[in-house]
Design a protein around this motif. Structure first.
Motif, PDB file in Angstrom:
ATOM      1  N   GLN A 251       0.406  -0.861  -0.175  1.00  0.00           N
ATOM      2  CA  GLN A 251       0.225   0.275  -0.032  1.00  0.00           C
ATOM      3  C   GLN A 251       0.915   1.467  -0.393  1.00  0.00           C
ATOM      4  OE1 GLN A 251      -3.101   0.139   3.135  1.00  0.00           O
ATOM      5  NE2 GLN A 251      -3.568   2.116   2.424  1.00  0.00           N
ATOM      6  N   THR A 252       1.583   1.681   0.583  1.00  0.00           N
ATOM      7  CA  THR A 252       2.964   2.246   0.610  1.00  0.00           C
ATOM      8  C   THR A 252       3.284   2.664  -0.605  1.00  0.00           C
ATOM      9  OG1 THR A 252       3.284   1.819   3.007  1.00  0.00           O
ATOM     10  CG2 THR A 252       4.682   3.589   2.065  1.00  0.00           C
ATOM     11  N   ASN A 253       3.692   1.481  -1.227  1.00  0.00           N
ATOM     12  CA  ASN A 253       5.053   1.368  -2.305  1.00  0.00           C
ATOM     13  C   ASN A 253       3.966   2.102  -3.414  1.00  0.00           C
ATOM     14  OD1 ASN A 253       7.648   0.458  -2.448  1.00  0.00           O
ATOM     15  ND2 ASN A 253       6.574  -0.980  -0.867  1.00  0.00           N
ATOM     16  N   GLY A 254       2.341   1.797  -3.856  1.00  0.00           N
ATOM     17  CA  GLY A 254       1.028   2.521  -4.420  1.00  0.00           C
ATOM     18  C   GLY A 254       0.895   3.334  -3.865  1.00  0.00           C
ATOM     19  N   GLN A 255       0.639   4.004  -3.459  1.00  0.00           N
ATOM     20  CA  GLN A 255       0.289   5.598  -3.000  1.00  0.00           C
ATOM     21  C   GLN A 255       1.071   6.167  -3.535  1.00  0.00           C
ATOM     22  OE1 GLN A 255      -0.007   5.604   1.307  1.00  0.00           O
ATOM     23  NE2 GLN A 255      -2.229   5.223   0.593  1.00  0.00           N
ATOM     24  N   LEU A 256       2.767   5.769  -3.246  1.00  0.00           N
ATOM     25  CA  LEU A 256       3.415   6.829  -3.409  1.00  0.00           C
ATOM     26  C   LEU A 256       3.871   6.783  -4.902  1.00  0.00           C
ATOM     27  CD1 LEU A 256       5.954   8.148  -3.040  1.00  0.00           C
ATOM     28  CD2 LEU A 256       7.407   5.588  -2.870  1.00  0.00           C
ATOM     29  N   ILE A 257       4.031   5.753  -5.795  1.00  0.00           N
ATOM     30  CA  ILE A 257       3.364   5.512  -7.466  1.00  0.00           C
ATOM     31  C   ILE A 257       2.471   6.866  -7.654  1.00  0.00           C
ATOM     32  CG2 ILE A 257       2.762   4.464  -9.289  1.00  0.00           C
ATOM     33  CD1 ILE A 257       5.782   3.951  -8.043  1.00  0.00           C
ATOM     34  N   ILE A 258       0.868   6.362  -7.146  1.00  0.00           N
ATOM     35  CA  ILE A 258      -0.008   7.776  -7.452  1.00  0.00           C
ATOM     36  C   ILE A 258      -0.134   8.723  -6.899  1.00  0.00           C
ATOM     37  CG2 ILE A 258      -2.028   8.168  -6.656  1.00  0.00           C
ATOM     38  CD1 ILE A 258      -2.766   4.938  -6.188  1.00  0.00           C
ATOM     39  N   TRP A 259       1.402   9.190  -5.644  1.00  0.00           N
ATOM     40  CA  TRP A 259       1.990  11.046  -5.815  1.00  0.00           C
ATOM     41  C   TRP A 259       2.284  11.245  -6.254  1.00  0.00           C
ATOM     42  CZ3 TRP A 259       3.306   9.009  -0.057  1.00  0.00           C
ATOM     43  CH2 TRP A 259       2.631   8.461   1.169  1.00  0.00           C
ATOM     44  N   VAL A 260       2.707  10.666  -7.342  1.00  0.00           N
ATOM     45  CA  VAL A 260       4.139  11.291  -8.167  1.00  0.00           C
ATOM     46  C   VAL A 260       3.282  11.141  -9.219  1.00  0.00           C
ATOM     47  CG1 VAL A 260       6.166  10.574  -9.755  1.00  0.00           C
ATOM     48  CG2 VAL A 260       5.736  10.211  -7.083  1.00  0.00           C
ATOM     49  N   ILE A 261       2.432  10.161  -9.526  1.00  0.00           N
ATOM     50  CA  ILE A 261       1.789  10.738 -11.286  1.00  0.00           C
ATOM     51  C   ILE A 261       0.221  11.646 -11.596  1.00  0.00           C
ATOM     52  CG2 ILE A 261      -0.024   9.066 -12.495  1.00  0.00           C
ATOM     53  CD1 ILE A 261       0.770   6.143 -11.858  1.00  0.00           C
ATOM     54  N   VAL A 262      -0.246  11.804 -10.001  1.00  0.00           N
ATOM     55  CA  VAL A 262      -1.338  12.301  -9.594  1.00  0.00           C
ATOM     56  C   VAL A 262      -0.437  14.225  -9.587  1.00  0.00           C
ATOM     57  CG1 VAL A 262      -3.041  13.623  -8.168  1.00  0.00           C
ATOM     58  CG2 VAL A 262      -2.738  10.863  -8.792  1.00  0.00           C
ATOM     59  N   GLY A 263       0.270  13.734  -9.205  1.00  0.00           N
ATOM     60  CA  GLY A 263       0.849  15.683  -9.437  1.00  0.00           C
ATOM     61  C   GLY A 263       2.016  16.297  -9.669  1.00  0.00           C
ATOM     62  N   GLY A 264       2.472  15.485 -11.305  1.00  0.00           N
ATOM     63  CA  GLY A 264       2.904  15.888 -12.084  1.00  0.00           C
ATOM     64  C   GLY A 264       3.953  14.533 -12.234  1.00  0.00           C
ATOM     65  N   LEU A 265       4.857  13.588 -12.763  1.00  0.00           N
ATOM     66  CA  LEU A 265       5.944  13.596 -13.514  1.00  0.00           C
ATOM     67  C   LEU A 265       6.811  14.147 -13.778  1.00  0.00           C
ATOM     68  CD1 LEU A 265       7.425  10.058 -13.035  1.00  0.00           C
ATOM     69  CD2 LEU A 265       6.880  10.074 -15.466  1.00  0.00           C
ATOM     70  N   GLY A 266       7.713  14.033 -14.302  1.00  0.00           N
ATOM     71  CA  GLY A 266       8.555  14.894 -14.253  1.00  0.00           C
ATOM     72  C   GLY A 266       8.979  16.824 -13.668  1.00  0.00           C
ATOM     73  N   THR A 267       8.354  16.618 -12.568  1.00  0.00           N
ATOM     74  CA  THR A 267       8.167  17.726 -11.686  1.00  0.00           C
ATOM     75  C   THR A 267       8.576  17.392 -10.675  1.00  0.00           C
ATOM     76  OG1 THR A 267       6.063  17.493 -10.780  1.00  0.00           O
ATOM     77  CG2 THR A 267       7.002  19.048 -12.961  1.00  0.00           C
ATOM     78  N   LEU A 268       9.324  18.362  -9.331  1.00  0.00           N
ATOM     79  CA  LEU A 268       9.487  17.519  -8.112  1.00  0.00           C
ATOM     80  C   LEU A 268       8.610  18.902  -7.702  1.00  0.00           C
ATOM     81  CD1 LEU A 268      13.903  18.828  -7.839  1.00  0.00           C
ATOM     82  CD2 LEU A 268      12.208  17.047  -8.183  1.00  0.00           C
ATOM     83  N   ALA A 269       7.623  19.590  -7.757  1.00  0.00           N
ATOM     84  CA  ALA A 269       6.817  20.046  -6.712  1.00  0.00           C
ATOM     85  C   ALA A 269       6.111  18.976  -6.786  1.00  0.00           C
ATOM     86  CB  ALA A 269       6.830  21.623  -6.946  1.00  0.00           C
TER      87      ALA A 269
END
Length: 353
Positions: A251-269
């Motif tokens: 669950q932790t690893n899955g949420q992490l992937i989702i956070w990056v995709i939703v926020g915007g891959l290729g950005t830091l913020a």
């Protein structure tokens, strides 16, 4: 130049709000939740760096997050010095990433298998630590605790005062400060020659190697830095909650992937923003559910539907969408300004000679 200035101003305002306004308001629940969000935000930042800029998709980045937390708890219980334990924990997380990365990158593991290997390592640690509930499972004076984790994890102390643990307000400021420092460190790293080479390897690894760059070495350096960064997040999480095998779970690893995709891959913020927004939404939905929601209402179901819609409709993520919207508004205003000047007989456009 204008966009970078606005971005820097936005980060500065966020830092002032998080480090000055929130502590001044004195809302204990907000600061405790904020400490947890900041520790997860650092974890999201570590994956945003290696995936978005290095093209390294790690499905098990939480392994270094959990290793940092466990190493801190065990070292602090044995040494009695929390700051020395912090250094040991970050070093161990970084060293673990370096060892794993060496075998993966020098073995020329492809992206898909790299993701599988990292996830497998994380799940192995999760499975192993769940089975350490007996009294014989100790490292020095630190019991591993099995599925219960280590609730007796020591809290960081005030520098120079080993008997004075940090208060929740101080832990919040430390966690938020570490998040902003980590963000700035990643920004500076990406802007260096090393960062530019890493991006070029992501775009075309063969061309970068033909130009004389050892892609394996650059990937290993980036992966090690991200592992140490995730370890810092794990140490902060250990201070605002406590360490447990759930730090490694799927669950932790899955949420992490989702956070990056939703926020915007290729950005830091973007991934940090996605992490905060989704964690706050999950907290809100859980509160509503506990407050007397109907039987069909389930926070995980609502989050799943919302995330599916976001991923399908906003493939680039929230931050790139916001930047594109800003650019469109700026371009429209610029076009209106040019049309107004052209229609005004008092405005003389320079003539070409």
């Amino acid at each position: 130049m204008l966009k970078s200035s606005l971005g820097a101003a936005a980060v500065a305002l966020a830092a002032v709000y998080a480090l000055v306004v929130v502590p001044a308001e004195g809302q204990m629940t907000t600061m405790i939740n904020g400490s947890v969000y900041a520790s997860y935000g650092i974890l999201a930042l570590s994956l945003a760096l290696i995936w978005g800029y290095g093209g390294i998709l790690s499905f098990g980045q939480a392994a270094f997050f959990g290793l940092g937390g466990y190493a801190y708890a065990i070292a602090a219980l044995n040494l009695g010095n929390t700051w020395a334990a912090l250094v040991i924990a970050v070093a161990l997380a970084g060293a673990s990433a370096a060892v794993l990365g060496y075998f993966m990158f020098w073995g020329r593991i492809s992206d898909v298998y790299l993701g599988v290997i990292t996830l497998t390592v994380s799940l192995i640690l999760y499975r192993f630590l769940n089975q350490t509930a007996g009294d014989e499972w100790t490292i020095g004076s630190a019991p591993l605790g099995g599925f219960n984790g280590i609730p007796s994890t020591p809290i960081l102390t005030l520098p120079g005062l080993p008997d004075e643990p940090l208060s929740p307000e101080q832990i919040y400021v430390l966690a938020m400060g570490a998040l902003f420092v980590g963000y700035l460190a990643c920004k500076l790293l990406v802007a260096t020659h090393f960062g530019r080479v890493v991006v070029s390897i992501r775009e075309n690894e063969m061309r970068a190697e033909l130009l004389g760059y050892d892609a394996r070495l650059y990937k290993l350096g980036l992966f090690t830095f991200a592992g140490a960064l995730a370890g810092i997040g794990g140490v902060l999480f250990a201070n605002c909650v406590f360490v447990s095998p759930n730090m490694f779970n799927l669950q932790t690893n899955g949420q992490l992937i989702i956070w990056v995709i939703v926020g915007g891959l290729g950005t830091l913020a973007g991934p940090v923003i996605g992490c905060f927004l989704l964690l706050m939404l999950a907290t809100f939905l859980g509160t509503v559910h506990q407050g007397g929601g109907t039987n069909w209402f389930d926070p995980n179901l609502v989050l799943g539907v919302l995330l599916t819609l976001v991923v399908v409709a906003l493939r680039k993520g929230l931050l790139p969408l916001a930047i594109a919207g800003f650019d469109a508004i700026a371009a429209r205003r610029g076009q209106r300004g040019r049309l107004a000047r052209a229609a005004d007989p008092l405005v003389c456009e320079p003539q070409a000679e």
